[in-house]
Design a protein around this motif. Sequence first.
Motif, PDB file in Angstrom:
ATOM      1  N   THR A 127       0.840   5.540   8.150  1.00 18.36           N
ATOM      2  CA  THR A 127       2.137   5.738   7.793  1.00 18.36           C
ATOM      3  C   THR A 127       2.500   4.368   7.119  1.00 18.36           C
ATOM      4  O   THR A 127       2.546   3.688   7.704  1.00 18.36           O
ATOM      5  CB  THR A 127       3.020   6.572   8.781  1.00 18.36           C
ATOM      6  N   ARG A 128       3.162   4.467   6.067  1.00 15.04           N
ATOM      7  CA  ARG A 128       3.604   3.346   5.415  1.00 15.04           C
ATOM      8  C   ARG A 128       4.892   3.823   4.717  1.00 15.04           C
ATOM      9  O   ARG A 128       5.050   4.865   4.204  1.00 15.04           O
ATOM     10  CB  ARG A 128       2.958   2.665   4.552  1.00 15.04           C
ATOM     11  N   SER A 129       5.755   2.647   4.284  1.00 11.45           N
ATOM     12  CA  SER A 129       7.091   2.840   3.556  1.00 11.45           C
ATOM     13  C   SER A 129       6.579   3.428   2.123  1.00 11.45           C
ATOM     14  O   SER A 129       5.598   2.858   1.602  1.00 11.45           O
ATOM     15  CB  SER A 129       7.928   1.743   3.529  1.00 11.45           C
ATOM     16  N   ALA A 130       7.732   4.232   1.510  1.00 13.93           N
ATOM     17  CA  ALA A 130       7.078   4.342   0.131  1.00 13.93           C
ATOM     18  C   ALA A 130       7.852   3.282  -0.698  1.00 13.93           C
ATOM     19  O   ALA A 130       8.870   3.650  -1.490  1.00 13.93           O
ATOM     20  CB  ALA A 130       8.217   5.794  -0.033  1.00 13.93           C
ATOM     21  N   GLU A 131       6.991   2.254  -0.803  1.00 16.61           N
ATOM     22  CA  GLU A 131       7.062   1.302  -1.443  1.00 16.61           C
ATOM     23  C   GLU A 131       5.709   0.921  -2.447  1.00 16.61           C
ATOM     24  O   GLU A 131       4.822   0.935  -1.827  1.00 16.61           O
ATOM     25  CB  GLU A 131       7.686   0.041  -0.917  1.00 16.61           C
ATOM     26  N   LEU A 132       6.031   0.210  -3.360  1.00 15.93           N
ATOM     27  CA  LEU A 132       4.829  -0.219  -4.356  1.00 15.93           C
ATOM     28  C   LEU A 132       3.617  -1.172  -3.323  1.00 15.93           C
ATOM     29  O   LEU A 132       2.761  -0.778  -3.676  1.00 15.93           O
ATOM     30  CB  LEU A 132       5.008  -0.499  -5.560  1.00 15.93           C
ATOM     31  N   GLU A 133       4.319  -1.950  -2.687  1.00 13.38           N
ATOM     32  CA  GLU A 133       3.622  -2.681  -1.874  1.00 13.38           C
ATOM     33  C   GLU A 133       2.677  -2.163  -0.871  1.00 13.38           C
ATOM     34  O   GLU A 133       1.643  -2.645  -0.427  1.00 13.38           O
ATOM     35  CB  GLU A 133       4.517  -3.646  -1.050  1.00 13.38           C
ATOM     36  N   SER A 134       3.091  -0.863  -0.576  1.00 13.25           N
ATOM     37  CA  SER A 134       2.076   0.160   0.231  1.00 13.25           C
ATOM     38  C   SER A 134       0.966   0.551  -0.382  1.00 13.25           C
ATOM     39  O   SER A 134      -0.165   0.754   0.145  1.00 13.25           O
ATOM     40  CB  SER A 134       2.960   1.355   0.958  1.00 13.25           C
ATOM     41  N   LEU A 135       0.766   0.704  -1.671  1.00 13.48           N
ATOM     42  CA  LEU A 135      -0.421   1.012  -2.438  1.00 13.48           C
ATOM     43  C   LEU A 135      -1.785   0.349  -2.039  1.00 13.48           C
ATOM     44  O   LEU A 135      -2.792   0.979  -1.825  1.00 13.48           O
ATOM     45  CB  LEU A 135      -0.159   1.021  -3.793  1.00 13.48           C
ATOM     46  N   SER A 136      -1.514  -0.722  -1.953  1.00 14.29           N
ATOM     47  CA  SER A 136      -2.835  -1.765  -1.532  1.00 14.29           C
ATOM     48  C   SER A 136      -3.214  -1.337  -0.181  1.00 14.29           C
ATOM     49  O   SER A 136      -4.271  -1.542   0.185  1.00 14.29           O
ATOM     50  CB  SER A 136      -2.471  -3.233  -1.585  1.00 14.29           C
ATOM     51  N   VAL A 137      -2.211  -1.204   0.570  1.00 10.57           N
ATOM     52  CA  VAL A 137      -2.678  -0.902   2.154  1.00 10.57           C
ATOM     53  C   VAL A 137      -3.363   0.361   2.175  1.00 10.57           C
ATOM     54  O   VAL A 137      -4.235   0.583   3.090  1.00 10.57           O
ATOM     55  CB  VAL A 137      -1.226  -0.726   3.050  1.00 10.57           C
TER      56      VAL A 137
END
Length: 140
Positions: free
Chosen positions: A8-18
């Motif tokens: 689970t990650r925050s809905a932010e573009l930075e999460s895409l790489s994760v």
Amino acid sequence: MRDRHQITRSAELESLSVFRKFIEKECKQHKRIDEQICYDLKLAVDEACTNIITHGYAGMNPGSIILNLEMAPNTVVVTITDFGHPFEPSEARAPDVEAGLEDRPMGGFGLFFIYQTMDEINYETTPDGNRLTFIKKLST
């Protein structure tokens, strides 16, 4: 035997790489998932999550995206859950893949890529969130 993995990650573009790294790691654990299938899974998740981030949570504080991978002997089932605005994929206009680059509007290819790379796709909105599920069949 089914292997289930969740992040689970925050809905932010930075999460895409994760999310991409998570998929890569899990794919490497399964001999039947080759590089092309792993690439297809990462592409589909990336496109779906980008749509959730930019459209699903539009006008809202970024919520979360829950990514589930279920590895079965003959399939990989991906479920993406969000809590933003609902969206019906079947109502989206298909992009004109024949048009020249200068004639195409920006965007519109995310769902196209998902439908091209996955074998089954299902979307539902419930009180527990919006759930996009897609299945990738593994070669026998």
